[in-house]
Design a protein around this motif. Structure first.
Motif, PDB file in Angstrom:
ATOM      1  N   THR A   1       0.954  -1.062  -0.040  1.00 22.96           N
ATOM      2  CA  THR A   1       0.084  -0.034  -0.090  1.00 22.96           C
ATOM      3  C   THR A   1       0.873   1.458   0.100  1.00 22.96           C
ATOM      4  O   THR A   1       0.631   2.175  -0.841  1.00 22.96           O
ATOM      5  N   LEU A   2       2.056   1.367   0.715  1.00 21.16           N
ATOM      6  CA  LEU A   2       2.672   2.247   0.893  1.00 21.16           C
ATOM      7  C   LEU A   2       3.180   2.566  -0.435  1.00 21.16           C
ATOM      8  O   LEU A   2       3.753   3.703  -0.761  1.00 21.16           O
ATOM      9  N   ALA A   3       3.876   1.550  -1.025  1.00 19.83           N
ATOM     10  CA  ALA A   3       4.754   1.556  -2.332  1.00 19.83           C
ATOM     11  C   ALA A   3       3.841   1.894  -3.171  1.00 19.83           C
ATOM     12  O   ALA A   3       4.262   2.882  -4.139  1.00 19.83           O
ATOM     13  N   GLU A   4       2.498   1.662  -3.317  1.00 23.49           N
ATOM     14  CA  GLU A   4       1.616   2.111  -4.319  1.00 23.49           C
ATOM     15  C   GLU A   4       1.309   3.570  -4.179  1.00 23.49           C
ATOM     16  O   GLU A   4       1.442   4.192  -5.324  1.00 23.49           O
ATOM     17  N   ARG A   5       1.181   3.942  -3.229  1.00 25.61           N
ATOM     18  CA  ARG A   5       1.052   5.371  -2.861  1.00 25.61           C
ATOM     19  C   ARG A   5       2.348   6.311  -3.323  1.00 25.61           C
ATOM     20  O   ARG A   5       2.076   7.238  -3.952  1.00 25.61           O
ATOM     21  N   ALA A   6       3.560   5.677  -2.909  1.00 25.66           N
ATOM     22  CA  ALA A   6       4.713   6.465  -3.286  1.00 25.66           C
ATOM     23  C   ALA A   6       5.121   6.417  -4.686  1.00 25.66           C
ATOM     24  O   ALA A   6       5.351   7.301  -5.241  1.00 25.66           O
TER      25      ALA A   6
ATOM     26  N   MET B   1       5.216   8.646   5.713  1.00 31.68           N
ATOM     27  CA  MET B   1       6.793   8.656   5.664  1.00 31.68           C
ATOM     28  C   MET B   1       7.162   8.174   6.934  1.00 31.68           C
ATOM     29  O   MET B   1       8.003   7.357   7.098  1.00 31.68           O
ATOM     30  N   LYS B   2       6.503   8.298   8.235  1.00 31.14           N
ATOM     31  CA  LYS B   2       6.674   7.560   9.336  1.00 31.14           C
ATOM     32  C   LYS B   2       6.667   6.060   9.295  1.00 31.14           C
ATOM     33  O   LYS B   2       7.522   5.308   9.746  1.00 31.14           O
ATOM     34  N   ALA B   3       5.469   5.525   8.730  1.00 32.67           N
ATOM     35  CA  ALA B   3       5.400   4.200   8.400  1.00 32.67           C
ATOM     36  C   ALA B   3       6.517   3.488   7.664  1.00 32.67           C
ATOM     37  O   ALA B   3       6.980   2.481   7.770  1.00 32.67           O
ATOM     38  N   ARG B   4       6.935   4.359   6.494  1.00 30.93           N
ATOM     39  CA  ARG B   4       8.027   3.951   5.662  1.00 30.93           C
ATOM     40  C   ARG B   4       9.411   3.707   6.551  1.00 30.93           C
ATOM     41  O   ARG B   4       9.880   2.739   6.466  1.00 30.93           O
TER      42      ARG B   4
ATOM     43  N   ALA C   1       9.708   3.493   9.902  1.00 29.46           N
ATOM     44  CA  ALA C   1       9.594   2.105  10.663  1.00 29.46           C
ATOM     45  C   ALA C   1       9.628   1.034  10.118  1.00 29.46           C
ATOM     46  O   ALA C   1      10.338   0.101  10.493  1.00 29.46           O
ATOM     47  N   LEU C   2       9.177   0.723   8.757  1.00 32.94           N
ATOM     48  CA  LEU C   2       9.014  -0.521   8.249  1.00 32.94           C
ATOM     49  C   LEU C   2      10.427  -0.868   7.594  1.00 32.94           C
ATOM     50  O   LEU C   2      10.967  -2.046   7.535  1.00 32.94           O
ATOM     51  N   VAL C   3      11.265   0.080   7.173  1.00 38.16           N
ATOM     52  CA  VAL C   3      12.672   0.071   6.451  1.00 38.16           C
ATOM     53  C   VAL C   3      13.316  -0.795   7.850  1.00 38.16           C
ATOM     54  O   VAL C   3      14.195  -1.588   7.718  1.00 38.16           O
ATOM     55  N   LEU C   4      13.305  -0.237   9.013  1.00 39.06           N
ATOM     56  CA  LEU C   4      13.892  -0.682  10.154  1.00 39.06           C
ATOM     57  C   LEU C   4      13.416  -2.196  10.462  1.00 39.06           C
ATOM     58  O   LEU C   4      14.226  -3.022  10.578  1.00 39.06           O
ATOM     59  N   GLU C   5      12.156  -2.360  10.480  1.00 36.91           N
ATOM     60  CA  GLU C   5      11.361  -3.560  10.990  1.00 36.91           C
ATOM     61  C   GLU C   5      11.850  -4.944   9.899  1.00 36.91           C
ATOM     62  O   GLU C   5      11.848  -5.858  10.145  1.00 36.91           O
ATOM     63  N   LEU C   6      12.020  -4.176   8.637  1.00 35.76           N
ATOM     64  CA  LEU C   6      12.000  -5.210   7.455  1.00 35.76           C
ATOM     65  C   LEU C   6      13.447  -5.740   7.458  1.00 35.76           C
ATOM     66  O   LEU C   6      13.751  -6.351   6.030  1.00 35.76           O
ATOM     67  N   GLY C   7      14.396  -5.597   8.145  1.00 39.62           N
ATOM     68  CA  GLY C   7      15.613  -6.008   8.033  1.00 39.62           C
ATOM     69  C   GLY C   7      15.915  -7.471   7.385  1.00 39.62           C
ATOM     70  O   GLY C   7      16.843  -7.800   6.542  1.00 39.62           O
ATOM     71  N   ASN C   8      15.067  -8.238   8.038  1.00 40.68           N
ATOM     72  CA  ASN C   8      15.112  -9.698   7.696  1.00 40.68           C
ATOM     73  C   ASN C   8      14.230 -10.222   6.391  1.00 40.68           C
ATOM     74  O   ASN C   8      14.049 -11.418   6.266  1.00 40.68           O
TER      75      ASN C   8
END
Length: 161
Positions: free
Chosen positions: A17-22, A66-69, A71-78
């Protein structure tokens, strides 16, 4: 720790969803910036800094996304496949690279891969600063100083040749 299938599905939904919006935002910004980038007159450093400042302000106005992006960049390390959709291997980044290279070229500044990536990183840092830290330092003055430095460096390299 293995991410549960349900959690992974939820993260995937959010990232998509974030990627589509971006992507939509990037295409819209590109359609606005492309005439500027492809126009007949050269851009001054002030013009270019102003254009990028407008982009920083537009992106930081989308504070929740942007905050979600971030946070997710950090969360999705694996989860590299999901993480890529929010970082330098995304369609948004490809659009940003194309437009940034055109804008640098229109300002008679070096548009090498290195300079394009630097300017994108600086822009993202300024968005982060406004979104997360909520600092109201002028992006335009920072961008102008960076662009003047690039111009100066390019001039020095030309003189050395």
């Amino acid at each position: 720790m293995k991410v549960s299938t349900t959690r992974l599905a939820l993260l995937e939904l959010i990232v998509n969803t974030l990627a589509e919006r971006a992507i939509t935002d990037a295409k819209q910004a590109a359609s606005i910036l492309n005439p500027t980038a492809q126009g007949e007159h050269k851009l001054s450093i002030s013009d270019l800094a102003g254009v990028i400042t407008g982009l920083v302000e537009t992106l930081s106005d989308r504070r929740d996304d942007m905050k979600a992006r971030y946070a997710l960049v950090l969360e999705l390390g694996n989860e590299p496949l999901l993480r890529r959709k929010l970082t330098t291997q995304s369609e948004v980044h490809a659009i940003a690279r194309e437009v940034t290279a055109m804008l640098l070229d229109r300002a008679d500044l070096p548009c090498s891969n290195e300079r394009v990536e630097e300017l994108i990183a600086l822009t993202d840092t300024l968005v982060f600063q406004r979104t997360i830290i909520q600092e109201n330092t002028s992006p335009e003055s920072i961008l102008t100083a960076y662009l003047r430095g690039v111009a100066s460096l390019a001039g020095d390299l030309t003189r050395e040749s």
